[in-house]
Design a protein around this motif. Structure first.
Motif, PDB file in Angstrom:
ATOM      1  N   ARG A  13      18.488  20.639  41.004  1.00  0.00           N
ATOM      2  CA  ARG A  13      18.329  20.091  39.664  1.00  0.00           C
ATOM      3  C   ARG A  13      18.905  21.074  38.656  1.00  0.00           C
ATOM      4  O   ARG A  13      18.973  22.273  38.901  1.00  0.00           O
ATOM      5  CB  ARG A  13      16.849  19.881  39.354  1.00  0.00           C
ATOM      6  CG  ARG A  13      16.207  18.880  40.278  1.00  0.00           C
ATOM      7  CD  ARG A  13      14.768  18.632  39.890  1.00  0.00           C
ATOM      8  NE  ARG A  13      14.588  17.196  39.896  1.00  0.00           N
ATOM      9  CZ  ARG A  13      14.378  16.460  38.810  1.00  0.00           C
ATOM     10  NH1 ARG A  13      14.266  17.012  37.640  1.00  0.00           N
ATOM     11  NH2 ARG A  13      14.242  15.163  38.897  1.00  0.00           N
ATOM     12  N   PRO A  15      18.811  23.352  35.342  1.00  0.00           N
ATOM     13  CA  PRO A  15      17.726  24.091  34.707  1.00  0.00           C
ATOM     14  C   PRO A  15      17.243  23.364  33.456  1.00  0.00           C
ATOM     15  O   PRO A  15      17.953  22.529  32.887  1.00  0.00           O
ATOM     16  CB  PRO A  15      18.360  25.431  34.333  1.00  0.00           C
ATOM     17  CG  PRO A  15      19.786  25.359  34.687  1.00  0.00           C
ATOM     18  CD  PRO A  15      20.069  24.067  35.351  1.00  0.00           C
ATOM     19  N   LYS A  16      16.062  23.703  33.024  1.00  0.00           N
ATOM     20  CA  LYS A  16      15.485  23.096  31.830  1.00  0.00           C
ATOM     21  C   LYS A  16      16.444  23.271  30.650  1.00  0.00           C
ATOM     22  O   LYS A  16      17.020  24.337  30.460  1.00  0.00           O
ATOM     23  CB  LYS A  16      14.145  23.747  31.506  1.00  0.00           C
ATOM     24  CG  LYS A  16      13.404  23.079  30.390  1.00  0.00           C
ATOM     25  CD  LYS A  16      12.035  23.669  30.215  1.00  0.00           C
ATOM     26  CE  LYS A  16      11.304  22.901  29.121  1.00  0.00           C
ATOM     27  NZ  LYS A  16       9.915  23.321  29.059  1.00  0.00           N
ATOM     28  N   GLY A  17      16.633  22.191  29.886  1.00  0.00           N
ATOM     29  CA  GLY A  17      17.529  22.251  28.738  1.00  0.00           C
ATOM     30  C   GLY A  17      18.988  21.988  29.085  1.00  0.00           C
ATOM     31  O   GLY A  17      19.858  22.169  28.244  1.00  0.00           O
ATOM     32  N   HIS A  18      19.261  21.566  30.303  1.00  0.00           N
ATOM     33  CA  HIS A  18      20.614  21.295  30.777  1.00  0.00           C
ATOM     34  C   HIS A  18      20.634  19.988  31.556  1.00  0.00           C
ATOM     35  O   HIS A  18      19.590  19.492  31.972  1.00  0.00           O
ATOM     36  CB  HIS A  18      21.112  22.424  31.679  1.00  0.00           C
ATOM     37  CG  HIS A  18      21.299  23.713  30.967  1.00  0.00           C
ATOM     38  ND1 HIS A  18      20.239  24.501  30.589  1.00  0.00           N
ATOM     39  CD2 HIS A  18      22.419  24.343  30.549  1.00  0.00           C
ATOM     40  CE1 HIS A  18      20.715  25.584  29.960  1.00  0.00           C
ATOM     41  NE2 HIS A  18      22.030  25.493  29.933  1.00  0.00           N
ATOM     42  N   PHE A  19      21.828  19.454  31.764  1.00  0.00           N
ATOM     43  CA  PHE A  19      21.992  18.286  32.619  1.00  0.00           C
ATOM     44  C   PHE A  19      23.325  18.384  33.345  1.00  0.00           C
ATOM     45  O   PHE A  19      24.163  19.207  33.017  1.00  0.00           O
ATOM     46  CB  PHE A  19      21.857  16.970  31.828  1.00  0.00           C
ATOM     47  CG  PHE A  19      22.919  16.756  30.782  1.00  0.00           C
ATOM     48  CD1 PHE A  19      23.973  15.894  31.018  1.00  0.00           C
ATOM     49  CD2 PHE A  19      22.849  17.397  29.555  1.00  0.00           C
ATOM     50  CE1 PHE A  19      24.942  15.671  30.052  1.00  0.00           C
ATOM     51  CE2 PHE A  19      23.810  17.185  28.582  1.00  0.00           C
ATOM     52  CZ  PHE A  19      24.866  16.325  28.835  1.00  0.00           C
ATOM     53  N   THR A  34      21.795  20.481  26.969  1.00  0.00           N
ATOM     54  CA  THR A  34      21.464  19.213  26.324  1.00  0.00           C
ATOM     55  C   THR A  34      21.885  19.185  24.863  1.00  0.00           C
ATOM     56  O   THR A  34      22.033  18.111  24.294  1.00  0.00           O
ATOM     57  CB  THR A  34      19.961  18.902  26.430  1.00  0.00           C
ATOM     58  OG1 THR A  34      19.215  19.993  25.895  1.00  0.00           O
ATOM     59  CG2 THR A  34      19.554  18.639  27.866  1.00  0.00           C
TER      60      THR A  34
END
Length: 78
Positions: A13, A15-19, A34
């Motif tokens: 997945r 990381p948090k704050g990314h896609f 993001t």
């Protein structure tokens, strides 16, 4: 600049704050922040992706551009 991952990392997945987006004929995987979603240029890429591929792609978000173009766009956004 977005991070590029190898095939082994493609199952992880973002990381948090990314896609994750996939770009080019090779469908290279890029992890992008993001914050790009707020940018009109990136929004246009997403709209083109929706027009070309729809919203039900099994591959995830596939952007309709080649890798060098994507990298130039993301350099402008960074």
């Amino acid at each position: 600049m977005p991070k590029k991952h190898d095939n082994e990392a493609s199952t992880r997945r973002a990381p948090k704050g990314h896609f994750v987006v996939y770009v080019g004929k090779e469908l290279r995987r890029f992890v992008v922040p993001t914050s790009y979603l707020k940018n009109p240029i990136f929004q246009q890429l997403l709209e083109k992706a929706a027009d070309e591929y729809g919203f039900n792609s099994q591959k995830g978000i596939v952007l309709p551009c080649d890798e060098p173009t994507f990298q130039r766009v993301t350099e402008l956004l960074a």
